[in-house]
Design a protein around this motif. Structure first.
Motif, PDB file in Angstrom:
ATOM      1  N   UNK A  13       0.827  -1.207   0.000  1.00 23.11           N
ATOM      2  CA  UNK A  13       0.000   0.000   0.000  1.00 23.11           C
ATOM      3  C   UNK A  13       0.862   1.258   0.000  1.00 23.11           C
ATOM      4  N   UNK A  14       0.712   2.146  -0.989  1.00 24.11           N
ATOM      5  CA  UNK A  14       1.455   3.417  -0.965  1.00 24.11           C
ATOM      6  C   UNK A  14       1.055   4.248   0.247  1.00 24.11           C
ATOM      7  N   UNK A  15       2.016   4.898   0.874  1.00 20.26           N
ATOM      8  CA  UNK A  15       1.727   5.686   2.073  1.00 20.26           C
ATOM      9  C   UNK A  15       0.692   6.771   1.794  1.00 20.26           C
ATOM     10  N   UNK A  16       0.764   7.413   0.630  1.00 18.52           N
ATOM     11  CA  UNK A  16      -0.128   8.528   0.332  1.00 18.52           C
ATOM     12  C   UNK A  16      -1.586   8.070   0.145  1.00 18.52           C
ATOM     13  N   UNK A  17      -1.797   6.751  -0.053  1.00 23.66           N
ATOM     14  CA  UNK A  17      -3.161   6.248  -0.247  1.00 23.66           C
ATOM     15  C   UNK A  17      -3.663   5.431   0.944  1.00 23.66           C
ATOM     16  N   UNK A  18      -2.842   5.321   1.977  1.00 22.71           N
ATOM     17  CA  UNK A  18      -3.167   4.445   3.094  1.00 22.71           C
ATOM     18  C   UNK A  18      -4.497   4.818   3.761  1.00 22.71           C
ATOM     19  N   UNK A  19      -4.667   6.085   4.138  1.00 21.38           N
ATOM     20  CA  UNK A  19      -5.890   6.502   4.823  1.00 21.38           C
ATOM     21  C   UNK A  19      -7.114   6.309   3.928  1.00 21.38           C
ATOM     22  N   UNK A  20      -6.960   6.641   2.661  1.00 14.07           N
ATOM     23  CA  UNK A  20      -8.067   6.483   1.710  1.00 14.07           C
ATOM     24  C   UNK A  20      -8.511   5.025   1.616  1.00 14.07           C
ATOM     25  N   UNK A  21      -7.554   4.099   1.513  1.00  8.33           N
ATOM     26  CA  UNK A  21      -7.881   2.682   1.365  1.00  8.33           C
ATOM     27  C   UNK A  21      -8.449   2.089   2.656  1.00  8.33           C
ATOM     28  N   UNK A  47     -12.114   3.205   2.822  1.00  5.77           N
ATOM     29  CA  UNK A  47     -12.938   2.445   1.883  1.00  5.77           C
ATOM     30  C   UNK A  47     -13.080   0.987   2.295  1.00  5.77           C
ATOM     31  N   UNK A  48     -12.184   0.521   3.177  1.00 12.24           N
ATOM     32  CA  UNK A  48     -12.213  -0.885   3.577  1.00 12.24           C
ATOM     33  C   UNK A  48     -11.455  -1.791   2.636  1.00 12.24           C
ATOM     34  N   UNK A  49     -10.671  -1.206   1.718  1.00 12.63           N
ATOM     35  CA  UNK A  49      -9.853  -2.023   0.810  1.00 12.63           C
ATOM     36  C   UNK A  49      -8.705  -2.700   1.561  1.00 12.63           C
ATOM     37  N   UNK A  50      -8.224  -2.058   2.626  1.00 11.14           N
ATOM     38  CA  UNK A  50      -7.328  -2.709   3.578  1.00 11.14           C
ATOM     39  C   UNK A  50      -7.962  -2.566   4.960  1.00 11.14           C
ATOM     40  N   UNK A  51      -7.689  -3.541   5.820  1.00  7.80           N
ATOM     41  CA  UNK A  51      -8.343  -3.564   7.125  1.00  7.80           C
ATOM     42  C   UNK A  51      -7.508  -2.966   8.240  1.00  7.80           C
ATOM     43  N   UNK A  52      -6.195  -3.143   8.169  1.00  9.50           N
ATOM     44  CA  UNK A  52      -5.366  -2.796   9.322  1.00  9.50           C
ATOM     45  C   UNK A  52      -3.933  -2.493   8.888  1.00  9.50           C
ATOM     46  N   UNK A  53      -3.338  -1.521   9.582  1.00  8.77           N
ATOM     47  CA  UNK A  53      -1.942  -1.156   9.336  1.00  8.77           C
ATOM     48  C   UNK A  53      -1.301  -0.893  10.696  1.00  8.77           C
TER      49      UNK A  53
END
Length: 229
Positions: A66-74, A77-83
């Motif tokens: 996951x690119x850092x600049x898109x982390x919050x967006x994803x 949206x629920x495209x990723x669950x956890x970081x």
């Protein structure tokens, strides 16, 4: 009918999903993540955590680059669950997510490879530009130093540490865990500069759209934390 409803309730899985998507990216470095030439996660603390949590919850896991600049967006949206390499103070709207307690303890310090610079006792004695990670905000004392002496921005910890090795910069600011991992493998001595030490914890930022029992997830993360320490 009531008996049937109770049996149905107790037979329901505790988690609402069969898989958890764990984020990682180029901004993460060993020992947090280790990747192959295709940027697939092959080791590191974040992968260890994903394996532990998925086993605890009886779920599959997927590591998502996951690119850092898109982390919050994803995450929204629920495209990723956890970081699990984040902090509330680094996120623009932290209340839009669930958060765990701190999982990984770390610290940012100023480092050098020369004994001469290791004798510096205060950041006020530093006169040359310091090496930093591009787009990263640091402790106010380091930001004040950067404003005064300037910075050499590099895209990753690996490039930053290589820059230091090549003598392109005399002092860098870096994660204690990352630096110890990197230079231990090279058997190269390094030194801290000044008394500055910015201690912090990496927490897990969790999507509010994650299809999992959040209380169970948080309990499992807490269990991993106690195991990790």
């Amino acid at each position: 009918m009531k008996l049937f409803a109770l049996l149905l309730l107790f037979s329901m899985p505790l988690a609402k999903s069969e898989e958890l998507h764990f984020a990682y990216g180029d901004h993460n470095s060993p020992p947090y993540i280790i990747v192959d030439r295709n940027k697939e996660a092959t080791g590191g603390l974040l992968l260890d955590l994903a394996k532990f949590i998925s086993k605890e919850l009886g779920l599959k896991y997927t590591m998502v680059h996951t690119p850092r600049i898109r982390l919050e967006e994803l995450l929204k949206k629920g495209d990723v669950d956890i970081y699990c390499n984040s902090n509330k103070s680094w996120v623009s709207n932290p209340d839009e997510f669930y958060w765990s307690e701190g999982i990984f303890d770390d610290a940012n310090l100023l480092y050098t490879l020369t004994k001469e610079h290791s004798r510096i006792e205060s950041t006020e004695e530093i006169v040359s530009k310091i090496g930093t990670i591009k787009g990263f905000s640091y402790h106010p004392e380091i930001e004040k130093l950067i404003d005064r002496v300037g910075r050499h921005d590099l895209k990753s910890h690996e490039k930053l540490l290589r820059f230091l090795q090549l003598g392109r910069v005399e002092i860098i600011v870096s994660s204690e865990r990352v630096l110890k991992y990197y230079f231990k493998s090279l058997n190269t001595p390094f030194y801290s500069v000044s008394r500055f030490r910015d201690e912090f914890s990496y927490a897990c930022i969790i999507s509010k759209k994650a299809k999992v029992n959040i209380n169970l997830l948080l309990a499992s993360l807490k269990k991993f934390k106690s195991k990790e320490n």
